[in-house]
Design a protein around this motif. Structure first.
Motif, PDB file in Angstrom:
ATOM      1  N   GLU A  99       5.822  -3.257  -9.923  1.00 39.41           N
ATOM      2  CA  GLU A  99       5.287  -2.825  -8.637  1.00 39.41           C
ATOM      3  C   GLU A  99       4.383  -1.607  -8.805  1.00 39.41           C
ATOM      4  OE1 GLU A  99       6.723  -1.028  -4.318  1.00 39.41           O
ATOM      5  OE2 GLU A  99       8.164  -2.175  -5.526  1.00 39.41           O
ATOM      6  N   ILE A 100       4.815  -0.663  -9.623  1.00 41.32           N
ATOM      7  CA  ILE A 100       4.017   0.547  -9.851  1.00 41.32           C
ATOM      8  C   ILE A 100       2.759   0.213 -10.649  1.00 41.32           C
ATOM      9  CG2 ILE A 100       4.006   2.819 -10.959  1.00 41.32           C
ATOM     10  CD1 ILE A 100       7.079   2.864 -10.362  1.00 41.32           C
ATOM     11  N   LEU A 101       2.901  -0.645 -11.656  1.00 40.31           N
ATOM     12  CA  LEU A 101       1.739  -1.057 -12.443  1.00 40.31           C
ATOM     13  C   LEU A 101       0.717  -1.769 -11.566  1.00 40.31           C
ATOM     14  CD1 LEU A 101       0.369  -1.374 -15.221  1.00 40.31           C
ATOM     15  CD2 LEU A 101       1.653  -3.508 -15.508  1.00 40.31           C
ATOM     16  N   CYS A 102       1.199  -2.607 -10.657  1.00 39.48           N
ATOM     17  CA  CYS A 102       0.302  -3.339  -9.747  1.00 39.48           C
ATOM     18  C   CYS A 102      -0.444  -2.363  -8.844  1.00 39.48           C
ATOM     19  CB  CYS A 102       1.107  -4.335  -8.920  1.00 39.48           C
ATOM     20  SG  CYS A 102       0.093  -5.397  -7.875  1.00 39.48           S
ATOM     21  N   GLY A 159      -5.845   2.309  -8.297  1.00 32.44           N
ATOM     22  CA  GLY A 159      -6.172   3.439  -9.139  1.00 32.44           C
ATOM     23  C   GLY A 159      -5.059   4.479  -9.157  1.00 32.44           C
ATOM     24  N   THR A 160      -5.398   5.696  -9.545  1.00 30.94           N
ATOM     25  CA  THR A 160      -4.381   6.731  -9.739  1.00 30.94           C
ATOM     26  C   THR A 160      -4.193   7.626  -8.512  1.00 30.94           C
ATOM     27  OG1 THR A 160      -6.063   8.158 -10.743  1.00 30.94           O
ATOM     28  CG2 THR A 160      -4.743   6.789 -12.236  1.00 30.94           C
ATOM     29  N   THR A 209       0.845  -1.185   0.000  1.00 31.02           N
ATOM     30  CA  THR A 209       0.000   0.000   0.000  1.00 31.02           C
ATOM     31  C   THR A 209       0.887   1.244   0.000  1.00 31.02           C
ATOM     32  OG1 THR A 209      -0.081   0.142   2.410  1.00 31.02           O
ATOM     33  CG2 THR A 209      -1.750  -1.241   1.330  1.00 31.02           C
ATOM     34  N   PHE A 210       0.272   2.385  -0.229  1.00 32.36           N
ATOM     35  CA  PHE A 210       1.034   3.636  -0.193  1.00 32.36           C
ATOM     36  C   PHE A 210       1.679   3.827   1.180  1.00 32.36           C
ATOM     37  CE2 PHE A 210       1.453   8.169   0.602  1.00 32.36           C
ATOM     38  CZ  PHE A 210       2.149   8.584  -0.525  1.00 32.36           C
ATOM     39  N   LEU A 233       3.126  10.108  -6.426  1.00 32.06           N
ATOM     40  CA  LEU A 233       4.026   9.982  -5.277  1.00 32.06           C
ATOM     41  C   LEU A 233       4.567   8.557  -5.161  1.00 32.06           C
ATOM     42  CD1 LEU A 233       2.266  12.075  -2.477  1.00 32.06           C
ATOM     43  CD2 LEU A 233       4.521  12.480  -3.459  1.00 32.06           C
ATOM     44  N   TYR A 234       3.713   7.591  -5.437  1.00 31.77           N
ATOM     45  CA  TYR A 234       4.144   6.194  -5.345  1.00 31.77           C
ATOM     46  C   TYR A 234       5.252   5.917  -6.364  1.00 31.77           C
ATOM     47  CZ  TYR A 234       3.738   1.218  -4.283  1.00 31.77           C
ATOM     48  OH  TYR A 234       4.003  -0.063  -3.867  1.00 31.77           O
TER      49      TYR A 234
END
Length: 290
Positions: free
Chosen positions: A245-248, A254-255, A134-135, A260-261
């Motif tokens: 990881e970012i695509l997941c 969502g966006t 998670t973020f 930041l992620y």
């Protein structure tokens, strides 16, 4: 109907694939199963070996490396079994692991996916499950804020090795030994082929769990996992991990906070950019455009 289709994706792992197949044939009994191997354009003699030594195996020979998820999808689409069991070529069954997982899912209709305990070559526990990123958990890990967030600290420190040998509900079973109910895949879909390598099983199991199905570890199923033998180039591997990881995150959440992620994921990889500017730099550009 067959009970289980056992699916392996191979890429230049001839000897490992041979050992894995021999362990399947030696250890698996009490179920009706077939074996599928999807070869991602290996340059060794994997396909010749499979045809010669394991003629009973359904072999799909790709003319290019389609990646993990897309290759598994090829076999999943053709399977006529009640369950599919995804198994890495760098694994060895230590007991009747597949039958144990099959029986477990037959007895528990609320389980959509499950896996067993994994061990290294020295019979020590290795990671067999994981947590969603998670973020908040990513922030805590990257900026070393664990003392302020005990829950995220516990998640980040959990190696997923199931050393206590307990039945546990988890977020993710690692893709090295993942059994899934075909009816659940009919419901939520199969692998998202936008992923090439890494986190495709995370995103799929996120969908499975969102649909209300449990994901479990059964410690009675025991498999050795000799990790990472088909991914030798560390820079390429790191680039795939960062992108996936970012695509997941984008697929699952969502966006919101995606910008930041991306930054948090890319920051630790900046030193690698100077060592491998073409590989890492290309990935940075792809991520920016996501």
């Amino acid at each position: 109907m067959l009970d289980v289709s056992i699916i392996l994706v191979s890429y230049n792992t001839e000897e490992l694939t041979r050992n894995c197949l021999n362990s399947i044939l030696e250890k698996t009994s009490g179920i009706n199963y077939d074996i599928w191997i999807v070869d991602n354009n290996s340059s060794d003699k994997s396909c010749e070996m499979i045809k010669r030594e394991f003629p009973q195996v359904h072999l799909i020979e790709n003319k290019e490396n389609k990646g993990f998820g897309a290759a598994n999808n090829q076999a999943i689409k053709q399977s006529e079994a009640k369950y599919v069991f995804l198994l890495n070529t760098d694994t060895i069954l230590l007991n009747n692991a597949i039958k144990i997982l099959f029986d477990y899912m037959e007895e528990n209709s609320d389980i959509g996916a499950c896996g067993g305990n994994l061990y290294d070559a020295n019979n020590k526990h290795v990671h067999c499950y994981g947590h969603y990123k998670t973020f908040k958990s990513k922030m805590v890990k990257t900026f070393k804020l664990a003392s302020f967030f005990p829950k995220e600290k516990a998640i980040n420190e959990d190696k997923g090795e199931n050393e206590n040998d307990i039945f546990r509900e988890v977020d993710i079973v690692v893709g090295a030994d993942l059994m899934m109910r075909k009816s659940v895949l009919d419901e939520v879909g199969i692998f998202d082929e936008e992923f090439f390598l890494y986190d495709e099983e995370t995103e799929l199991q996120f969908r499975i769990k969102q649909a209300g199905h449990k994901i479990m570890i059964n410690p009675n199923s025991k498999i050795a996992h000799l990790e990472g033998k088909s991914t030798k180039n560390r820079a390429i591997s790191r680039a795939h991990k960062m992108y996936s990881e970012i695509l997941c995150y984008k697929k699952c959440y969502g966006t919101k906070k995606l910008g930041l992620y991306k930054w948090i994921c890319c920051l630790p990889n900046l030193p690698r950019f100077f060592a491998h500017p073409k590989i890492i730099g290309k990935t940075f550009l792809t991520i920016i455009k996501m």
